[in-house]
Design a protein around this motif. Sequence first.
Motif, PDB file in Angstrom:
ATOM      1  N   MET A   1     -10.580  19.457  51.922  1.00 37.03           N
ATOM      2  CA  MET A   1      -9.313  20.132  52.136  1.00 37.03           C
ATOM      3  C   MET A   1      -8.207  19.091  52.116  1.00 37.03           C
ATOM      4  SD  MET A   1     -10.263  22.902  55.075  1.00 37.03           S
ATOM      5  CE  MET A   1      -8.705  23.732  54.998  1.00 37.03           C
ATOM      6  N   VAL A   2      -7.076  19.465  51.589  1.00 38.83           N
ATOM      7  CA  VAL A   2      -5.932  18.565  51.537  1.00 38.83           C
ATOM      8  C   VAL A   2      -4.922  19.028  52.578  1.00 38.83           C
ATOM      9  CG1 VAL A   2      -4.039  17.725  50.103  1.00 38.83           C
ATOM     10  CG2 VAL A   2      -6.296  18.120  49.095  1.00 38.83           C
ATOM     11  N   PHE A   3      -4.531  18.125  53.436  1.00 37.99           N
ATOM     12  CA  PHE A   3      -3.538  18.422  54.457  1.00 37.99           C
ATOM     13  C   PHE A   3      -2.268  17.659  54.137  1.00 37.99           C
ATOM     14  CE2 PHE A   3      -6.214  20.813  57.205  1.00 37.99           C
ATOM     15  CZ  PHE A   3      -7.490  20.319  56.978  1.00 37.99           C
ATOM     16  N   LEU A   4      -1.147  18.348  54.224  1.00 32.63           N
ATOM     17  CA  LEU A   4       0.135  17.709  53.961  1.00 32.63           C
ATOM     18  C   LEU A   4       0.631  16.973  55.194  1.00 32.63           C
ATOM     19  CD1 LEU A   4       1.991  20.606  52.073  1.00 32.63           C
ATOM     20  CD2 LEU A   4       0.634  18.750  51.100  1.00 32.63           C
ATOM     21  N   SER A   5       1.321  15.886  54.968  1.00 27.73           N
ATOM     22  CA  SER A   5       1.979  15.178  56.066  1.00 27.73           C
ATOM     23  C   SER A   5       3.232  15.973  56.443  1.00 27.73           C
ATOM     24  CB  SER A   5       2.371  13.764  55.632  1.00 27.73           C
ATOM     25  OG  SER A   5       3.403  13.828  54.663  1.00 27.73           O
ATOM     26  N   VAL A   6       3.822  15.659  57.579  1.00 30.10           N
ATOM     27  CA  VAL A   6       5.054  16.326  58.001  1.00 30.10           C
ATOM     28  C   VAL A   6       6.130  16.134  56.935  1.00 30.10           C
ATOM     29  CG1 VAL A   6       6.909  16.336  59.715  1.00 30.10           C
ATOM     30  CG2 VAL A   6       4.524  16.196  60.457  1.00 30.10           C
ATOM     31  N   ARG A   7       6.233  14.936  56.401  1.00 27.79           N
ATOM     32  CA  ARG A   7       7.230  14.650  55.353  1.00 27.79           C
ATOM     33  C   ARG A   7       6.993  15.547  54.136  1.00 27.79           C
ATOM     34  NH1 ARG A   7       7.359  11.604  50.791  1.00 27.79           N
ATOM     35  NH2 ARG A   7       9.392  10.856  50.130  1.00 27.79           N
ATOM     36  N   GLU A   8       5.736  15.707  53.723  1.00 27.45           N
ATOM     37  CA  GLU A   8       5.417  16.542  52.571  1.00 27.45           C
ATOM     38  C   GLU A   8       5.717  18.021  52.848  1.00 27.45           C
ATOM     39  OE1 GLU A   8       1.850  14.044  50.424  1.00 27.45           O
ATOM     40  OE2 GLU A   8       1.390  15.116  52.301  1.00 27.45           O
ATOM     41  N   VAL A   9       5.441  18.471  54.071  1.00 26.37           N
ATOM     42  CA  VAL A   9       5.762  19.855  54.441  1.00 26.37           C
ATOM     43  C   VAL A   9       7.263  20.073  54.336  1.00 26.37           C
ATOM     44  CG1 VAL A   9       5.846  21.525  56.344  1.00 26.37           C
ATOM     45  CG2 VAL A   9       3.748  20.226  55.909  1.00 26.37           C
ATOM     46  N   GLU A  10       8.027  19.135  54.853  1.00 27.45           N
ATOM     47  CA  GLU A  10       9.481  19.266  54.833  1.00 27.45           C
ATOM     48  C   GLU A  10      10.023  19.228  53.403  1.00 27.45           C
ATOM     49  OE1 GLU A  10      11.390  20.292  57.313  1.00 27.45           O
ATOM     50  OE2 GLU A  10       9.535  20.407  58.474  1.00 27.45           O
ATOM     51  N   LEU A  11       9.458  18.381  52.559  1.00 26.10           N
ATOM     52  CA  LEU A  11       9.868  18.349  51.153  1.00 26.10           C
ATOM     53  C   LEU A  11       9.558  19.674  50.460  1.00 26.10           C
ATOM     54  CD1 LEU A  11       8.706  14.751  50.156  1.00 26.10           C
ATOM     55  CD2 LEU A  11      11.070  15.583  50.170  1.00 26.10           C
ATOM     56  N   LEU A  12       8.379  20.218  50.735  1.00 24.00           N
ATOM     57  CA  LEU A  12       7.976  21.504  50.168  1.00 24.00           C
ATOM     58  C   LEU A  12       8.895  22.623  50.659  1.00 24.00           C
ATOM     59  CD1 LEU A  12       6.000  23.185  48.492  1.00 24.00           C
ATOM     60  CD2 LEU A  12       4.489  23.248  50.489  1.00 24.00           C
ATOM     61  N   ALA A  13       9.194  22.632  51.947  1.00 20.23           N
ATOM     62  CA  ALA A  13      10.072  23.660  52.514  1.00 20.23           C
ATOM     63  C   ALA A  13      11.480  23.544  51.934  1.00 20.23           C
ATOM     64  CB  ALA A  13      10.104  23.542  54.040  1.00 20.23           C
ATOM     65  N   ASP A  14      11.974  22.334  51.809  1.00 18.15           N
ATOM     66  CA  ASP A  14      13.303  22.132  51.219  1.00 18.15           C
ATOM     67  C   ASP A  14      13.335  22.623  49.776  1.00 18.15           C
ATOM     68  OD1 ASP A  14      14.130  21.025  53.611  1.00 18.15           O
ATOM     69  OD2 ASP A  14      14.038  18.944  52.900  1.00 18.15           O
ATOM     70  N   GLU A  15      12.280  22.345  49.026  1.00 21.51           N
ATOM     71  CA  GLU A  15      12.196  22.795  47.633  1.00 21.51           C
ATOM     72  C   GLU A  15      12.139  24.324  47.572  1.00 21.51           C
ATOM     73  OE1 GLU A  15      12.221  22.085  43.534  1.00 21.51           O
ATOM     74  OE2 GLU A  15      12.538  20.687  45.169  1.00 21.51           O
ATOM     75  N   ALA A  16      11.397  24.946  48.480  1.00 21.15           N
ATOM     76  CA  ALA A  16      11.318  26.412  48.519  1.00 21.15           C
ATOM     77  C   ALA A  16      12.694  27.014  48.786  1.00 21.15           C
ATOM     78  CB  ALA A  16      10.317  26.864  49.583  1.00 21.15           C
ATOM     79  N   GLU A  17      13.470  26.378  49.647  1.00 24.05           N
ATOM     80  CA  GLU A  17      14.832  26.855  49.924  1.00 24.05           C
ATOM     81  C   GLU A  17      15.718  26.733  48.689  1.00 24.05           C
ATOM     82  OE1 GLU A  17      16.294  24.739  53.347  1.00 24.05           O
ATOM     83  OE2 GLU A  17      14.863  25.727  54.687  1.00 24.05           O
ATOM     84  N   LYS A  18      15.560  25.654  47.926  1.00 25.88           N
ATOM     85  CA  LYS A  18      16.368  25.466  46.709  1.00 25.88           C
ATOM     86  C   LYS A  18      16.017  26.515  45.661  1.00 25.88           C
ATOM     87  CE  LYS A  18      16.619  20.469  47.170  1.00 25.88           C
ATOM     88  NZ  LYS A  18      16.092  19.212  46.602  1.00 25.88           N
ATOM     89  N   ILE A  19      14.727  26.791  45.515  1.00 27.42           N
ATOM     90  CA  ILE A  19      14.265  27.753  44.514  1.00 27.42           C
ATOM     91  C   ILE A  19      14.589  29.175  44.951  1.00 27.42           C
ATOM     92  CG2 ILE A  19      12.217  28.748  43.421  1.00 27.42           C
ATOM     93  CD1 ILE A  19      10.965  25.927  43.669  1.00 27.42           C
ATOM     94  N   GLY A  20      14.367  29.458  46.221  1.00 31.68           N
ATOM     95  CA  GLY A  20      14.546  30.811  46.738  1.00 31.68           C
ATOM     96  C   GLY A  20      15.718  30.924  47.693  1.00 31.68           C
ATOM     97  N   LYS A  21      15.387  31.168  48.957  1.00 35.64           N
ATOM     98  CA  LYS A  21      16.389  31.366  50.004  1.00 35.64           C
ATOM     99  C   LYS A  21      15.973  30.561  51.230  1.00 35.64           C
ATOM    100  CE  LYS A  21      15.444  35.731  49.754  1.00 35.64           C
ATOM    101  NZ  LYS A  21      14.753  36.577  48.991  1.00 35.64           N
ATOM    102  N   PRO A  22      16.872  30.399  52.201  1.00 33.16           N
ATOM    103  CA  PRO A  22      16.498  29.675  53.423  1.00 33.16           C
ATOM    104  C   PRO A  22      15.252  30.231  54.110  1.00 33.16           C
ATOM    105  CG  PRO A  22      18.871  29.939  53.348  1.00 33.16           C
ATOM    106  CD  PRO A  22      18.304  30.727  52.182  1.00 33.16           C
TER     107      PRO A  22
END
Length: 174
Positions: free
Chosen positions: A37-58
């Motif tokens: 299983m691959v677990f994301l670091s906190v930094r990676e989670v935040e990068l993913l969440a920020d990207e999701a906000e850019k693509i979609g909505k907050p």
Amino acid sequence: MEFVLKGIFDYAVSNGWIGENPVDRVTVPKIAFDDDMVFLSVREVELLADEAEKIGKPVDGLLVRWQAYTGCRIGESLALKVGDVDTDRRRARIGRTWTDDGHGGSMLGTPKNGKARNIAIPRFLMPQIKAQMDGMGDDDWLFRATRGGNVWTNMWRTRIGTRPSKRPAWRTRA
């Protein structure tokens, strides 16, 4: 496969076409996966969440954070209603999930293990969760579509997961 065959043979037994269900005597071996299983670091989670906000909505960034920091599955997350969240205790009741209805659609079902459970909500997510709940009734979806209805799991995955701008940092891992 076992589930489908069992259903077919159960139907045959109930109609008297066969005496017993042969699937009842079959032991299906567990499939062992070699992939870790691959677990994301906190930094990676935040990068993913920020990207999701850019693509979609907050709310899309909040949904990514919710899943990462609570361990809640996507179908369970999208099936949450405002009334399932206890902001005073920082808990959410996971009692339903969106699941495939077998006909190309979705329906509400029980969580993966078949039982409801309570999950803890991290303190740092509470301001965003409370803002998300603001002005909503207990029966409203916590993570809702623009018009207030439910968000479909596959639609969200397609919208957020396959249209990243350029090459986001969360996809550059080796």
